[in-house]
Scaffold this active site. Structure first.
Site, PDB file in Angstrom:
ATOM      1  N   GLU A  47       1.002  -1.093  -0.058  1.00 30.71           N
ATOM      2  CA  GLU A  47       0.095   0.033  -0.064  1.00 30.71           C
ATOM      3  C   GLU A  47       0.955   1.429   0.062  1.00 30.71           C
ATOM      4  O   GLU A  47       0.283   2.303  -0.177  1.00 30.71           O
ATOM      5  CB  GLU A  47      -1.089   0.050   1.097  1.00 30.71           C
ATOM      6  CG  GLU A  47      -0.576  -0.025   2.632  1.00 30.71           C
ATOM      7  CD  GLU A  47      -0.394  -1.237   3.169  1.00 30.71           C
ATOM      8  OE1 GLU A  47      -0.332  -2.265   2.305  1.00 30.71           O
ATOM      9  OE2 GLU A  47      -0.665  -1.249   4.431  1.00 30.71           O
ATOM     10  N   ASN A  48       2.126   1.057   0.101  1.00 29.55           N
ATOM     11  CA  ASN A  48       2.937   2.369   0.063  1.00 29.55           C
ATOM     12  C   ASN A  48       3.336   2.503  -1.388  1.00 29.55           C
ATOM     13  O   ASN A  48       4.111   3.591  -1.534  1.00 29.55           O
ATOM     14  CB  ASN A  48       4.260   2.130   0.929  1.00 29.55           C
ATOM     15  CG  ASN A  48       5.320   0.970   0.567  1.00 29.55           C
ATOM     16  OD1 ASN A  48       4.491  -0.278   0.368  1.00 29.55           O
ATOM     17  ND2 ASN A  48       6.317   1.111   0.674  1.00 29.55           N
TER      18      ASN A  48
END
Lengths: 220, 249, 249, 220
Positions: A47-48
Site C-alpha cells: 500500500e505504500n
C-alpha cells in the site's frame, strides 16, 4: 490438533486464484507469499505504492527507496509498477484488490473486525487497515482462535474499537475455517483442523455460528 | 525564468518567515513513508528556523533521532495528523503525557484528504472508517458504491454507508524527490514516491530536495510525476536514506 | 498468467455478451479528447456487437463518420454524458429531434466523477458549476475552500458554496494507449492520454487497444500510467489517428 | 477609437507576470500567446493534459497525439509535462493556475459570466469553461463591449444561462478595462481606449459600474 502458523498460512494461500491482486498484512499474512501455488500468477500489492512485490533482496540488491508497508526492504518483480499513496488507495478503496489477508484481535459474528487499538495502551494508529477492510473484495482474517489467556477471539460483538464493520468474508484459525454467509449474516463452519470437532469449535467460539452441512477437514 | 534552485536546505527556507509562510502555529506537510522518501535536510532546516506549535501532516513521525523525530525532540510540533506512529519513543512519551496532540487518519483517507486539498475538493465520501472511532462526529450517508453501477458486479459490492471527510491543505510542504529540473518538474524513485506527489499539490509553498538536478528538457515529459508549476523551490542534497528493517533473502 | 492479449478488437469483445458485460442498456466509457486518443478499433468492434441503448460516457462524441459518430449513425447510443459535442451533425440532429439524451458535465467534473468511481468515492464537492444549470437539483453547501487553510492565501481564495457530484462507473471501458505489456500495464502518449487513465479504473471490464506491445519488464516501472491490474484485455492495432484541426506555424 | 482585437489581446498580455501558469481560451484569448513580453517566462496549460504549450508545429512536426483544447495540432516546449484530464483539472480546480483568459457572451455587474449556451440554439456543451472560471486565481474576460446589434454585454444580471457566479476579476473590451472590486462587488473602470470617454463607457454599459479616481488611457 490445532494448525501451526505455517499450516494456517498454507490454508490461506489455497484461497488464491490465478491473476489475483493481493495485499498481505504485516506479520503472519506476509508468509502467505511463500505458499503461492507453483505456476499460479499472483500480484502482491504494497500500500505504500507498489504492485508486484518480488522476493526479499540479496545483500547487494538492498535499496532504501524500495520497502514494503512493514518498512522491510524488498524487490520488485518484472512488470511491477510504482505509484503514489493516493493512487495505491484508489486501487484499494475502489475495489481493485481481489483479496487481502490480515490479523485480528477480535472478529464479531457479523464480520466486524478490531485490530488496531487497545484502550489504555499506546495507540500507534490504524495505518492502511481500515481502508483495506472497507475496500478489498475479499477480506480474510488469519489468527489464533483464542488469545493467550484462552479466551475466544470470535465474539458476539467486539469489545475493542473497530477497524471496520461487516467486512470479514472468511476466518482461518488454528482450529477451523469460517465463511461469512451474507444472507444469514453469520459465519458458517466449513472446515476443521485434523482431530478438532465441531463441538469444540462451537464451545471455543463466543459467537453465534452456523455449522455447515458438509464440514471437511482442512487440507494442509 | 525565476530561479527556483537554491544552494542548500537552509537557504531554501531562509526568507519564508518574512514571507508569511513560516509562522508559529503553521501547518506543514512532510512526505515519506517511514524513513523512506523523507526530506531529511528540509526537516532539519525547518527545525533550525525555530518555528513552534507546528501542525504536521505526515503518514509517520520518524524515529527518535531521525526524520520528524528531530522536531519532536525540540518540541516544535503541537499536533500530528498521521496514520501510524509506531517507531518512536519520544513521540510515545509526549503523546501519553498529553504534550502532543494526535489525529489518526486511515492511511488511504489521509492520502485522499491531501489529494483533495490540492484538487480543490473540500470534502468527499469514503466507506473507510464507517462504524469506527474515525467516523465519530462526521456526517455519514448511504450511497450506491460506485462498483454497483456495473451489472456484472451486482452482489459482490457491499452496499453501506459512507463517511464525509474534508480536505487537508498546508502552508508549506517539504518534499523528497529523486530528480528535478530548474522549472521544478519532479520525478520520484520507487516506493520513495508515497505521499510526496499529493503533498506537492496541497500547500501554498512547496520546497523539494532531490538526489539529482538535470537540465530543462532532460526529463521525459511523459514521466514527470509532479509538474514544475507546483514547486516553488528545489535543493540538491545527498541523503543518508536510513533503513528501518533491513531484510534479505 | 491468464493471457490478456487478443488478436484483434472483434476478438477482444467477442464473448462479453455471454459474460454479462455487454448488454442492451449497458454503460460504456470511451477514452479520447476530440479524435485524439480514441480507441478507434474497439469503437467499431462495439458497433459490430449490435448492442443497443448504450449510455456512453465520453468527453466528446466523435465526428459524423469517425469515433463515436459511428455508433450514432447506427443509433446504438441512447444517452451521452459529455462536456462538449460540437463537431457532429448526426449528433445535433438526433439531439434536436429528441432521439438522443445528453447530460452535459463540466469537463473537470466529468474527469473527477470518473476518477471518483474508480477510487471508491461515491460523491465529492466542487465549486465548479455552482449557481448554474449544472447545479440544479444537486445538494450545495458551504465549505472553506482548501486554499484558505494556508494563511498566505487568505483573501485570495474565494469563499463560496460547493456542489455535490456523484461518481461514474461503467460496465465496460474502451481505452486507447500507446504501449502495453502482457500483464496489461499501459503507457499513453502525449495528449492522447486525456480521459483514458481514469476510465481504465472506473469500469468492471477494461479493454485497451495500443500502438505497440512490449514484453513484461520492458516498461519503466516508474512510468507506468495504468497498472496492469486494471486492464482485462489488450489488442495491438494500427490507428488512423485523424486530425481535426491541422494547424501549422 | 475602439481597440482592435489585436490591441485587446495585447492589453490582456500585459497582465502576465514572470513564472505565471496560464490557460488561454479558444479564439481571441489564444492570440495572447503571441504577445508574451520578451524575456518573460510564462507556461501555457492546455486542459486536455499539457503544461508547456510550444509554438504551432511545422508540417514535419505535426503529431495527431499532440493537440490543444481547441483540437489544433501544437508542440510542447522543453520542460513540458503531460498528464491525464483528472490531473489537469486538479491543477485548474485546485487554484494552481495563475490566470485564464476567456471570451464571454455576457458578464454581470457582480462578475457572473455566461458563455456556453443560448436557449433555443444547439447546445454544444461547456467543455472546461465552468472549471476554469471556478478554479483559476485570476479570470479575465476579453470581448467586445457590445454585441453585433449594439447591445451591451455587461449587464445587471445575465439573461443567458451562467457559466459561473462571482468569478470574473477583470474585463478587457474594445472600449475599456474594468476590474472587480471584491469589497464593493462592482467593476471599477480603470482604463479607457484612446478617444473613448468614461461617459461613453457608462452609457454603453447596462450595469452599475464605478468610475475609478484615476482612469488612464490603455497603453497599447
Amino acid at each position: 490438533m490445532a494448525l501451526t502458523r505455517e499450516q494456517i498460512t498454507k490454508r490461506a494461500a489455497a484461497e488464491l486464484q490465478d491473476g489475483y491482486i493481493v495485499n498481505l498484512g504485516i506479520g503472519m499474512p506476509t508468509l502467505v507469499a511463500n505458499h503461492i501455488p507453483e505456476g499460479m500468477d499472483v500480484w502482491l500489492q504494497s500500500e505504500n505504492g507498489l504492485l508486484g512485490i518480488g522476493p526479499f533482496p540479496t545483500e547487494d540488491e538492498i535499496d532504501a527507496d524500495l520497502i514494503n508497508a512493514g518498512k522491510q526492504t524488498i524487490t520488485a518483480r518484472p512488470g511491477a509498477s510504482y505509484f503514489s499513496s493516493a493512487e495505491s488507495f484508489e486501487m484499494i478503496r475502489g475495489g481493485h484488490i481481489d483479496m487481502c489477508i490480515l490479523g485480528a484481535m477480535e472478529v464479531s459474528q457479523e464480520g466486524d473486525i478490531a485490530n488496531w487499538m487497545i484502550p489504555g495502551k499506546m495507540v500507534k494508529g490504524m495505518g492502511g487497515a481500515m481502508d483495506l477492510v472497507a475496500g478489498v473484495r475479499k477480506v480474510i482474517v488469519t489468527m489464533d482462535h483464542c488469545n493467550k489467556k484462552g479466551q475466544t477471539k470470535i465474539v458476539t460483538e467486539c469489545s475493542l474499537p473497530l477497524t471496520g464493520k461487516n467486512c470479514i468474508d472468511q476466518i482461518i484459525t488454528d482450529l477451523c475455517v469460517l465463511k461469512m454467509d451474507n444472507q444469514k449474516k453469520r459465519f458458517v463452519l466449513t472446515e476443521l483442523a485434523p482431530g478438532v470437532s465441531a463441538e469444540e469449535v462451537v464451545e471455543k467460539t463466543g459467537a453465534e455460528i452456523i455449522v455447515g452441512d458438509d464440514v471437511r477437514e482442512v487440507a494442509v | 525564468m525565476a530561479d527556483k534552485v537554491l544552494s542548500d536546505a537552509v537557504q531554501a527556507l531562509a526568507d519564508l518567515r518574512d514571507r508569511g509562510v513560516i509562522y508559529d502555529g503553521m501547518t506543514v506537510m512532510v512526505g515519506g513513508f517511514g524513513l523512506c522518501g523523507i526530506p531529511e535536510h528540509l526537516i532539519q532546516a525547518l527545525r533550525d528556523t525555530g518555528v513552534k506549535e507546528i501542525t504536521c501532516v505526515s503518514n509517520n513521525a520518524g524515529v527518535d533521532d531521525w526524520g520528524l523525530g528531530l522536531l519532536l525532540q525540540t518540541r516544535q510540533i503541537k499536533k500530528m495528523i498521521s496514520s501510524y506512529v509506531g517507531e518512536n519513543a519520544i513521540f510515545e512519551k509526549q503523546f501519553i503525557e498529553g504534550d502532543l496532540e494526535v489525529e489518526f487518519n486511515p492511511q488511504g483517507t489521509l492520502a485522499e484528504r491531501i489529494r483533495a486539498g490540492g484538487a480543490g475538493i473540500p470534502a468527499f465520501y469514503t466507506a473507510t472508517g464507517y462504524g469506527t472511532l474515525v467516523a465519530e462526529g462526521k456526517e455519514t450517508r448511504e450511497f450506491d458504491p460506485p462498483l454497483l453501477c456495473a451489472k456484472v458486479n451486482a452482489g459482490t459490492a457491499r452496499r453501506r454507508p459512507f463517511v464525509m471527510e474534508t480536505s487537508l491543505y498546508a502552508d508549506l510542504a517539504l518534499i523528497k524527490a529523486h530528480k528535478a529540473d530548474p522549472f521544478g518538474n519532479l520525478v520520484y524513485r520507487k516506493t520513495a514516491r508515497n505521499f510526496n506527489p499529493m503533498m506537492a499539490t496541497a500547500a501554498a509553498f512547496v520546497v523539494a530536495e532531490v538526489d539529482e538536478m538535470v537540465g530543462v528538457g532532460d526529463l521525459d515529459p511523459e514521466c514527470i510525476h509532479t509538474p514544475g508549476s507546483y514547486v516553488h523551490r528545489v535543493v540538491n542534497t545527498v541523503s543518508e536514506k536510513r533503513i528501518e528493517q533491513r531484510t534479505t533473502r
